[in-house]
Motif scaffolding. Structure first.
Motif, PDB file in Angstrom:
ATOM      1  N   UNK A   1       0.829  -1.207   0.000  1.00 44.54           N
ATOM      2  CA  UNK A   1       0.000   0.000   0.000  1.00 44.54           C
ATOM      3  C   UNK A   1       0.863   1.256   0.000  1.00 44.54           C
ATOM      4  N   UNK A   2       1.894   1.256   0.833  1.00 45.86           N
ATOM      5  CA  UNK A   2       2.807   2.400   0.910  1.00 45.86           C
ATOM      6  C   UNK A   2       3.540   2.624  -0.412  1.00 45.86           C
ATOM      7  N   UNK A   3       3.972   1.538  -1.047  1.00 48.22           N
ATOM      8  CA  UNK A   3       4.673   1.640  -2.331  1.00 48.22           C
ATOM      9  C   UNK A   3       3.764   2.203  -3.411  1.00 48.22           C
ATOM     10  N   UNK A   4       2.509   1.749  -3.428  1.00 50.39           N
ATOM     11  CA  UNK A   4       1.539   2.243  -4.418  1.00 50.39           C
ATOM     12  C   UNK A   4       1.284   3.734  -4.222  1.00 50.39           C
ATOM     13  N   UNK A   5       1.129   4.152  -2.969  1.00 56.34           N
ATOM     14  CA  UNK A   5       0.919   5.576  -2.670  1.00 56.34           C
ATOM     15  C   UNK A   5       2.140   6.395  -3.095  1.00 56.34           C
ATOM     16  N   UNK A   6       3.324   5.906  -2.754  1.00 54.02           N
ATOM     17  CA  UNK A   6       4.565   6.602  -3.115  1.00 54.02           C
ATOM     18  C   UNK A   6       4.709   6.706  -4.631  1.00 54.02           C
ATOM     19  N   UNK A   7       4.404   5.620  -5.328  1.00 49.46           N
ATOM     20  CA  UNK A   7       4.479   5.600  -6.794  1.00 49.46           C
ATOM     21  C   UNK A   7       3.525   6.620  -7.402  1.00 49.46           C
ATOM     22  N   UNK A   8       2.310   6.666  -6.893  1.00 48.67           N
ATOM     23  CA  UNK A   8       1.303   7.603  -7.408  1.00 48.67           C
ATOM     24  C   UNK A   8       1.740   9.049  -7.211  1.00 48.67           C
ATOM     25  N   UNK A   9       2.234   9.361  -6.018  1.00 49.41           N
ATOM     26  CA  UNK A   9       2.698  10.727  -5.732  1.00 49.41           C
ATOM     27  C   UNK A   9       3.905  11.099  -6.598  1.00 49.41           C
ATOM     28  N   UNK A  10       4.794  10.133  -6.810  1.00 49.34           N
ATOM     29  CA  UNK A  10       5.971  10.397  -7.646  1.00 49.34           C
ATOM     30  C   UNK A  10       5.578  10.641  -9.105  1.00 49.34           C
ATOM     31  N   UNK A  11       4.566   9.934  -9.583  1.00 50.26           N
ATOM     32  CA  UNK A  11       4.061  10.167 -10.941  1.00 50.26           C
ATOM     33  C   UNK A  11       3.538  11.593 -11.076  1.00 50.26           C
ATOM     34  N   UNK A  12       2.832  12.055 -10.038  1.00 44.91           N
ATOM     35  CA  UNK A  12       2.276  13.417 -10.048  1.00 44.91           C
ATOM     36  C   UNK A  12       3.381  14.463  -9.964  1.00 44.91           C
ATOM     37  N   UNK A  13       4.365  14.241  -9.089  1.00 43.32           N
ATOM     38  CA  UNK A  13       5.411  15.231  -8.841  1.00 43.32           C
ATOM     39  C   UNK A  13       6.561  15.175  -9.845  1.00 43.32           C
ATOM     40  N   UNK A  14       6.799  14.023 -10.441  1.00 46.92           N
ATOM     41  CA  UNK A  14       7.922  13.890 -11.388  1.00 46.92           C
ATOM     42  C   UNK A  14       7.397  13.401 -12.745  1.00 46.92           C
ATOM     43  N   UNK A  15       7.612  12.135 -13.030  1.00 50.81           N
ATOM     44  CA  UNK A  15       7.101  11.542 -14.266  1.00 50.81           C
ATOM     45  C   UNK A  15       7.008  10.028 -14.101  1.00 50.81           C
ATOM     46  N   UNK A  16       6.345   9.394 -15.049  1.00 53.10           N
ATOM     47  CA  UNK A  16       6.084   7.962 -14.947  1.00 53.10           C
ATOM     48  C   UNK A  16       7.384   7.147 -14.966  1.00 53.10           C
TER      49      UNK A  16
END
Length: 328
Positions: free
Chosen positions: A60-75
């Motif tokens: 769950x934590x990894x998914x949240x971190x991944x989602x936020x990183x997509x928003x703040x950086x790039x895929x």
């Protein structure tokens, strides 16, 4: 009611650690040299999550971190984080939770690092270049030669003799795309071993403060490579030589990998023996021993450590009954 409180606490901790991971990874992208810190810290955070809260909350934590990183950086950057940091972090947590030995954990995590770094490099290179990793390497060699030619022109203008310039050109002409591609697996393996060992040492200090049980790494000075592992290494090198002599596909790369890994292992255990002698017999401090070893390596003494490491693996000068894994 108690289960709800535990669940809420786990969610809060997972959320906080997810936020820390995102901050670290964003800083790694924008702050020079912070990426090294990010690579070391992120797997440790994920590892602690796994140990304390299990696979579910870690995912769950990894998914949240991944989602936020997509928003703040790039895929691409977020996916790279997911591959390089999350997978080794989970593997590290699993090894600690199942009480595997320190050496077994370092080896397993190092193998995982080899796989994930190779996979992420392959994916990113194909996104960036049509030829993938071959395109990246070819471009690097081309740019290197262009810079070299410009430097040689500057040397000529400064009055450097043509003979010296020709020597420099000949020494640098050995750098080819084929050589780099052959060296990549061994370099990747060495980097992964160093990274895995460094992360484990940092994690050991962190978990001790958190009062979480973790197996200690045997003192470096007491490391000894037994003759069985020595035989395996020599056998690996011998097979690589035979395959290369028959011109089999990939044999040259395998030969580079075998030689470089074998050399690294024997040099490390040679240094362990010398460090033990200097600190034990001559009562030198760790700092002095470190300086002596570092200076000797600068002056190309690695061949001496290599020979000492090979001989000690067979003769066992210190009569150590346990090898570096702690096995008798």
């Amino acid at each position: 009611m108690r289960n709800d409180k535990v669940r809420t606490k786990s969610l809060i901790e997972a959320a906080v650690l997810s936020a820390i991971i995102v901050v670290v990874m964003v800083l790694s992208m924008y702050v020079p040299f912070f990426e090294i810190i990010g690579i070391a810290i992120s797997p440790i955070i994920i590892c602690i999550l796994y140990i304390k809260h299990g696979f579910k909350f870690t995912t769950l934590s990894i998914v949240v971190s991944f989602t936020l990183l997509v928003i703040l950086t790039n895929v691409v950057y977020a996916a790279t984080f997911l591959i390089i940091n999350a997978i080794p972090g989970i593997c590290l947590g699993y090894c600690i939770k199942t009480k595997k030995s320190a050496v077994a954990t370092v080896i397993i995590v190092a193998v995982i690092y080899v796989i994930v770094i190779a996979a992420s490099t392959y994916i990113v290179s194909y996104i960036t270049y049509n030829d993938g990793i071959f395109g990246v390497v070819n471009k690097f060699v081309l740019e290197y030669k262009e810079v070299l030619n410009e430097t040689m022109e500057q040397y000529q203008k400064m009055g450097v003799s043509a003979d010296k310039i020709e020597i420099i050109k000949q020494s640098n002409s050995q750098l080819t795309s084929e050589l780099i591609l052959n060296m990549l697996p061994s370099c990747l393996s060495i980097i992964s071993i160093i990274l895995s060992f460094s992360v484990y040492k940092i994690l050991y200090s962190v978990l001790k403060k958190l009062k979480i049980q973790i197996n200690p790494m045997k003192d470096f000075n007491k490391w000894h490579l037994d003759d069985k592992i020595t035989a395996l290494i020599i056998g690996f090198i011998a097979i690589s030589i035979i395959m290369n002599s028959k011109k089999l596909y990939g044999a040259e790369t395998l030969l580079y990998t075998a030689f470089n890994l074998g050399k690294l292992i024997f040099v490390v255990f040679g240094i362990a023996l010398i460090s033990d002698v200097l600190s034990g017999r001559y009562k030198l401090s760790k700092t002095i021993v470190f300086i002596i070893v570092l200076v000797s390596l600068v002056f190309k003494a690695d061949i001496i450590y290599l020979i000492i490491g090979i001989i000690d693996s067979v003769i066992n000068f210190r009569k150590i009954k346990e090898n570096f894994q702690g096995n008798k």
